[in-house]
Design a protein around this motif. Sequence first.
Motif, PDB file in Angstrom:
ATOM      1  N   GLY A 126       0.819  -1.251   0.153  1.00 23.40           N
ATOM      2  CA  GLY A 126       0.049   0.020  -0.087  1.00 23.40           C
ATOM      3  C   GLY A 126       0.788   1.304  -0.035  1.00 23.40           C
ATOM      4  O   GLY A 126       0.231   2.384  -0.189  1.00 23.40           O
ATOM      5  N   ASP A 127       2.211   1.264   0.168  1.00 27.19           N
ATOM      6  CA  ASP A 127       2.981   2.236   0.216  1.00 27.19           C
ATOM      7  C   ASP A 127       3.597   2.501  -1.374  1.00 27.19           C
ATOM      8  O   ASP A 127       3.554   1.726  -2.049  1.00 27.19           O
ATOM      9  N   ILE A 128       3.613   3.856  -1.631  1.00 29.12           N
ATOM     10  CA  ILE A 128       4.307   4.567  -2.735  1.00 29.12           C
ATOM     11  C   ILE A 128       5.569   5.219  -2.544  1.00 29.12           C
ATOM     12  O   ILE A 128       5.594   6.104  -1.547  1.00 29.12           O
ATOM     13  N   ASN A 132      -0.488   3.966   2.649  1.00 30.37           N
ATOM     14  CA  ASN A 132      -2.290   3.730   2.390  1.00 30.37           C
ATOM     15  C   ASN A 132      -2.844   4.222   1.278  1.00 30.37           C
ATOM     16  O   ASN A 132      -3.884   4.907   1.267  1.00 30.37           O
ATOM     17  N   VAL A 133      -2.313   3.871   0.111  1.00 27.60           N
ATOM     18  CA  VAL A 133      -2.728   4.359  -1.380  1.00 27.60           C
ATOM     19  C   VAL A 133      -3.686   3.262  -1.580  1.00 27.60           C
ATOM     20  O   VAL A 133      -3.228   2.009  -1.380  1.00 27.60           O
ATOM     21  N   ASP A 134      -4.586   3.441  -2.057  1.00 24.28           N
ATOM     22  CA  ASP A 134      -5.670   2.523  -2.818  1.00 24.28           C
ATOM     23  C   ASP A 134      -5.156   1.623  -3.819  1.00 24.28           C
ATOM     24  O   ASP A 134      -4.325   2.056  -4.629  1.00 24.28           O
ATOM     25  N   LYS A 135      -5.477   0.427  -3.748  1.00 21.57           N
ATOM     26  CA  LYS A 135      -5.002  -0.611  -4.645  1.00 21.57           C
ATOM     27  C   LYS A 135      -5.521  -0.310  -6.224  1.00 21.57           C
ATOM     28  O   LYS A 135      -5.212  -0.893  -7.138  1.00 21.57           O
ATOM     29  N   ALA A 136      -6.329   0.778  -6.094  1.00 26.04           N
ATOM     30  CA  ALA A 136      -6.661   1.163  -7.654  1.00 26.04           C
ATOM     31  C   ALA A 136      -5.597   1.696  -8.381  1.00 26.04           C
ATOM     32  O   ALA A 136      -5.372   1.502  -9.748  1.00 26.04           O
ATOM     33  N   ALA A 144      -5.329   9.850  -1.215  1.00 26.44           N
ATOM     34  CA  ALA A 144      -4.555   9.358  -0.058  1.00 26.44           C
ATOM     35  C   ALA A 144      -4.089  10.450   0.798  1.00 26.44           C
ATOM     36  O   ALA A 144      -3.969  10.396   1.861  1.00 26.44           O
ATOM     37  N   THR A 145      -3.752  11.741  -0.105  1.00 28.58           N
ATOM     38  CA  THR A 145      -3.069  12.885   0.805  1.00 28.58           C
ATOM     39  C   THR A 145      -4.135  13.774   0.929  1.00 28.58           C
ATOM     40  O   THR A 145      -3.550  14.689   1.546  1.00 28.58           O
TER      41      THR A 145
END
Length: 273
Positions: A64-66, A115-119, A157-158
């Motif tokens: 979930g991290d970028i 916590n970025v969406d898996k989209a 996410a932000t």
Amino acid sequence: MKRIFYNPYYNQEDELSLFGCGYEKCQGDFSDGPGVRKKYILHYIVSGEGYYEVDGHKYILKKGDIFAIYPDDLVSYYANKDNPWEFCWIVFGGKSAHKYYNNIGISHSRLVINNVDKAFLVSVTDCLKYIDENKETCSQLRLVSCILECLSHIDKATYTERYAPSNKNHVQNAIAYIEYNYGRGINVNNISSQLGLDRTYFYRIFKKETGKTPNEFLTEYRIKKAKALIAMGVDFKNIANSIGLKDVYHFSKLFKKLVGISPSEYRKMNNTK
């Protein structure tokens, strides 16, 4: 498993242009760098763990991290040997690329977004699928849309963090509410409810920002307005009503507590000046 696409029509002079994208399930010995890239790169961790090192900082990354890479930064990244990561990525550039990083909250002080969406993964895999199905007629606009979709997932996410009111804004809004509504008999509960804040939390941030409790500020503001009305010759009953107090006795008691003299004594002093 590895899938990579490089765009033969990438154009640095466009506002945005996709250089490439891909997907990889890494082995425990995966590593890349130290090295310098010439494009903007975003990696999304699908599963597993890994590490990103840049400018003396080491980030531990998970699902979930970028992590974001800027052009000309010396970076390295590598998988956790016991739990190697699986990730997808996009590489892009163009005249507005830096602006887009800024707009979604990425900076050199914030290179990792949690916590970025898996989209994000869906957008990349959809793009790869589109490329497979349209190898000879691949639309550059469609590829730009992939960049924008991926950026929008980070923006989501932000967003709350970037646009949520600060404590200072909460206090400024509270003061504005007091100044407009003090004559309506409002109390601290009314103010915190209006702002949508827990009463204890509101009390704490207000005291920190102003040095006074919300009730102290409200009371002092009412007495300040009362002094002006006294100087205008308004009778005490109407003054009490005008500043949101229930009766003359309550007003007189509160006034004397704060000012040190009664409203009548204050009026006499004011008239003799």
